[in-house]
Design a protein around this motif. Structure first.
Motif, mmCIF file in Angstrom:
data_model
loop_
_atom_site.group_PDB
_atom_site.id
_atom_site.type_symbol
_atom_site.label_atom_id
_atom_site.label_comp_id
_atom_site.label_asym_id
_atom_site.label_seq_id
_atom_site.Cartn_x
_atom_site.Cartn_y
_atom_site.Cartn_z
ATOM 1 N N HIS A 165 0.865 -1.175 -0.136
ATOM 2 C CA HIS A 165 0.012 0.041 -0.038
ATOM 3 C C HIS A 165 0.842 0.941 0.059
ATOM 4 O O HIS A 165 1.485 1.581 0.777
ATOM 5 N N LYS A 455 -4.692 -7.511 11.436
ATOM 6 C CA LYS A 455 -5.908 -7.195 10.927
ATOM 7 C C LYS A 455 -6.103 -5.727 11.103
ATOM 8 O O LYS A 455 -6.751 -4.745 10.462
ATOM 9 N N ASP A 457 -3.777 -3.472 10.622
ATOM 10 C CA ASP A 457 -3.087 -2.736 9.549
ATOM 11 C C ASP A 457 -4.099 -2.634 8.243
ATOM 12 O O ASP A 457 -4.218 -1.585 7.628
ATOM 13 N N ILE A 458 -4.585 -3.736 8.008
ATOM 14 C CA ILE A 458 -5.612 -3.894 6.905
ATOM 15 C C ILE A 458 -6.892 -2.715 7.239
ATOM 16 O O ILE A 458 -7.213 -1.948 6.328
ATOM 17 N N ALA A 459 -7.213 -2.582 8.385
ATOM 18 C CA ALA A 459 -8.533 -1.839 8.648
ATOM 19 C C ALA A 459 -8.159 -0.499 8.723
ATOM 20 O O ALA A 459 -8.929 0.389 8.088
ATOM 21 N N ILE A 461 -5.500 1.086 6.832
ATOM 22 C CA ILE A 461 -5.443 1.444 5.265
ATOM 23 C C ILE A 461 -6.839 1.400 4.895
ATOM 24 O O ILE A 461 -6.960 2.586 3.951
ATOM 25 N N SER A 462 -7.637 0.563 5.078
ATOM 26 C CA SER A 462 -8.899 0.692 4.554
ATOM 27 C C SER A 462 -9.882 1.994 4.861
ATOM 28 O O SER A 462 -10.247 2.624 3.661
ATOM 29 N N THR A 463 -9.676 2.262 6.198
ATOM 30 C CA THR A 463 -10.368 3.541 6.575
ATOM 31 C C THR A 463 -9.562 4.922 6.144
ATOM 32 O O THR A 463 -10.250 5.850 5.816
ATOM 33 N N CYS A 464 -8.266 4.845 5.894
ATOM 34 C CA CYS A 464 -7.492 6.081 5.364
ATOM 35 C C CYS A 464 -7.817 6.332 3.802
ATOM 36 O O CYS A 464 -7.751 7.310 3.467
ATOM 37 N N GLU A 465 -7.982 5.092 3.342
ATOM 38 C CA GLU A 465 -8.084 5.262 1.737
ATOM 39 C C GLU A 465 -9.655 5.881 1.554
ATOM 40 O O GLU A 465 -9.904 6.714 0.847
ATOM 41 N N LYS A 466 -10.495 5.518 2.430
ATOM 42 C CA LYS A 466 -11.936 5.952 2.465
ATOM 43 C C LYS A 466 -11.861 7.712 2.790
ATOM 44 O O LYS A 466 -12.973 8.270 2.056
#
Length: 472
Positions: A165, A455, A457-459, A461-466
Motif C-alpha cells: 500500500h 487485521k 493494519d488492513i483496517a 489502510i482501508s479507513t485511510c483510503e476512504k
C-alpha cells in the motif's frame, strides 16, 4: 490525577494495567486489570493469582534480559515483583473509582492479584547506577520537580519491499491511526507526528513537543512533584505551572531573548532527549539507520524553517536507542505475517519447538538474545525456520519499543553543579537542572497477537483510503 488517600495517587492506566503512586516510598505500583466481575472471582482466585504472578514474572524477565541490554541500564530499570496482601487490590480498586476516566471503567483491578510490579517513581529525579531496589531519590525539600511523560510511537517510515500500500511509504502509522481513532475517541486528531520527534533537527523536535502540548491525548502527561498538572484530561494553566517551577527570574531576566516559560521548558526537553550517552552497546541490526533520520510524513504540519539546519542525533541519546530497536522491524507486518504462518505450520508438526524457541517465554538465556545479533540473521537461510523465528522475535521486540514511554524528570539547582560528571542541563537564562530519563512500558508482545497486528493494519489502510489520505 487525584489522591486516593494520604499515601496513594492515581497515576493512570491503559487497557491492561492500572498504576498508582506510593507518595511515601516514591514508588509506583502497577496492577493487572480484568473484565471479570468481582462476584465471579472467588472460585478461581488462587488459580488466577498464580497466573497473574507467572505473567508478571515473565514481564520482569523480559525487561531485564531483553529490553535492558538493548536500551541500556541508563534508561531501563527492571521492575520488581512484589507480593500484596489479600484484599489490597479490592480496597484500592474502590478507592480509585472516582479518579478514573469513564472510558477505562470497563475493567477493574483484578481482585485475585496477590502480586504487583513495582518501579521507582520516575516523576522524580533518580540515579540509575545506584538503584539496587526500586526507590527514587527524594527531591530536596525546597526544590520542586517537574516531569514530562511522552509516548513517542514509531519514529520512521518503513521501506520494506513487502509493503503493498503506497500510503504506508508516505504517511506514518501513528498519523494514520490517529486520524482513524480521532474520529471516535478525541475531539480532534492529534497534531503530533513521531517522525518530527525522531528527526534529529531541533526545530522539528520543538514542533513535535508543541504539537503534543496542543493535543496530548494518550501521548503526553506533565506532573509537578508527582501530581498530574497537564494532560488530555487535566489541563491546568501550563504557563503558570512552569513559571512557578522556574521562578521569577524567568520573567525578569533582560538577557534571555524574552523566552516564556513554555519555550524554556521545551528547550530543556529537547536538550534532554538529545543528551549523548558515553557508554552504550548499539543494536547490531542497523542502528546507523537512525542517524540519518531525514524522512518526512505527509501528514506532519511541520514546515522546513532552515534548510541548513544540521542533523543532530548524538550516539546513545535516548531517541537513538529507541529508534535503533524500532528498526528491528524491517519487514513490516506484511512481510512478517508469512513468516508467522510458516512458524505456526512448523509448530503444528513439531509442537515441542514452540517451547524450545521460547516463543512465549521464558525470556532468559540466549533464546531472545538472538534478536540483537545481526550475525544470526546473516548466517540463516531465508527459507530456514530459524530465520523466521529470529525475524518474528525482532518484530515483536520492535513492537514493544514502538509502544514504550519516556519519562523526563527535572529539578532546578541553586548553583552550578560541583560534580560535572553527573548529567545536568542549562537553560537560556543560565540556570542549571539535574535530570533523569527512563524508558517504561516495556512489556512483551504475544506471538499470537501477530494476526491482530495484520487485521489492524488492513483496517487502518482501508479507513485511510476512504478518508482520501494524501499519498503524493
Amino acid at each position: 490525577m487525584m489522591a486516593v488517600n494520604d499515601r496513594w495517587l492515581y497515576r493512570g492506566e491503559g487497557n491492561i494495567n492500572l498504576v498508582l503512586a506510593d507518595t511515601e516510598e516514591k514508588n509506583v505500583y502497577r496492577f493487572v486489570k480484568t473484565k471479570i466481575k468481582p462476584e465471579k472471582c472467588h472460585e478461581d482466585n488462587d488459580i488466577r493469582a498464580d497466573q497473574i504472578r507467572f505473567k508478571l514474572q515473565k514481564t520482569v524477565d523480559y525487561v531485564k534480559k531483553v529490553m535492558k541490554p538493548l536500551l541500556s541500564s541508563v534508561y531501563v530499570i527492571p521492575p520488581l515483583l512484589k507480593e500484596i496482601p489479600p484484599g489490597f487490590a479490592e480496597t484500592l480498586n474502590g478507592a480509585v473509582k472516582d479518579a478514573r476516566p469513564a472510558h477505562r471503567k470497563g475493567k477493574d483491578i483484578d481482585f485475585a492479584a496477590r502480586s504487583a510490579l513495582v518501579l521507582p517513581d520516575f516523576c522524580y529525579v533518580f540515579k540509575p547506577d545506584s538503584l539496587s531496589v526500586p526507590q527514587s531519590l527524594p527531591s530536596a525539600q525546597h526544590q520542586s520537580t517537574i516531569s514530562i511523560e511522552i509516548k513517542p510511537k514509531t519514529g520512521f517510515l518503513s521501506t520494506s519491499e513487502h509493503i503493498k500500500h503506497p500510503i504506508k511509504l508516505k504517511v506514518c502509522k501513528f498519523c494514520m491511526s490517529s486520524r482513524v481513532k480521532g474520529r471516535r475517541m478525541w475531539l480532534k486528531p492529534s497534531s503530533y507526528c513521531p517522525l518530527d520527534l525522531f528527526s534529529g533537527k531541533r526545530s522539528r523536535v520543538r514542533h513535535a513537543i508543541h504539537a503534543l502540548l496542543n493535543t496530548p491525548q494518550n501521548n503526553l502527561k506533565i506532573c509537578k512533584n508527582g501530581e498530574e498538572v497537564y494532560s488530555e484530561y487535566l489541563k491546568e494553566d501550563l504557563t503558570k505551572v512552569l513559571e512557578s517551577f522556574f521562578g521569577k527570574q524567568i520573567r525578569t531576566d533582560e538577557n534571555a531573548n524574552k523566552k516564556n516559560s513554555v519555550d524554556v521548558f521545551i528547550d530543556l526537553v529537547v536538550d534532554a532527549l538529545h543528551c549523548p550517552m558515553t557508554s552504550w552497546s548499539p543494536v547490531q541490526n542497523g542502528p546507523n539507520k537512525g542517524r540519518d533520520q531525514n524522512q518526512h510524513c505527509l501528514n506532519s504540519s511541520y514546515s522546513e524553517t532552515s534548510e541548513n539546519e544540521k542533523f543532530n542525533f548524538p550516539s546513545g541519546c535516548i531517541l537513538e536507542k529507541i529508534l535503533s530497536v524500532q528498526y528491528l522491524d524491517d519487514l513490516d507486518i506484511e512481510g512478517i505475517y508469512p513468516l508467522y504462518e510458516q512458524l505456526q505450520n512448523h509448530f503444528l508438526k513439531f509442537p515441542e519447538d514452540r517451547q524450545k524457541f521460547c516463543m512465549d517465554g521464558p525470556y532468559r538465556g540466549d533464546a531472545w538474545c538472538v534478536v540483537s545479533n545481526n550475525n544470526n540473521i546473516e548466517s540463516a537461510n531465508k527459507d530456514d525456520i530459524l530465520y523466521a523465528m529470529i525475524k518474528v522475535k525482532q518484530f515483536l521486540v520492535a513492537q514493544t519499543v514502538k509502544d514504550c514511554s519516556i519519562i523526563l524528570a527535572l529539578q532546578k539547582l541553586d548553583e552550578r553543579p560541583e560534580n560535572l560528571s553527573e548529567p545536568f542541563l542549562m537553560d537560556s537564562y543560565g540556570h542549571y537542572y539535574k535530570h533523569s530519563l527512563a524508558i517504561i512500558d516495556l512489556d512483551p508482545k504475544p506471538f499470537d497477537k501477530i494476526p491482530l497486528y495484520l487485521k489492524h493494519d488492513i483496517a487502518m489502510i482501508s479507513t485511510c483510503e476512504k478518508l482520501n489520505f494524501p499519498v503524493s
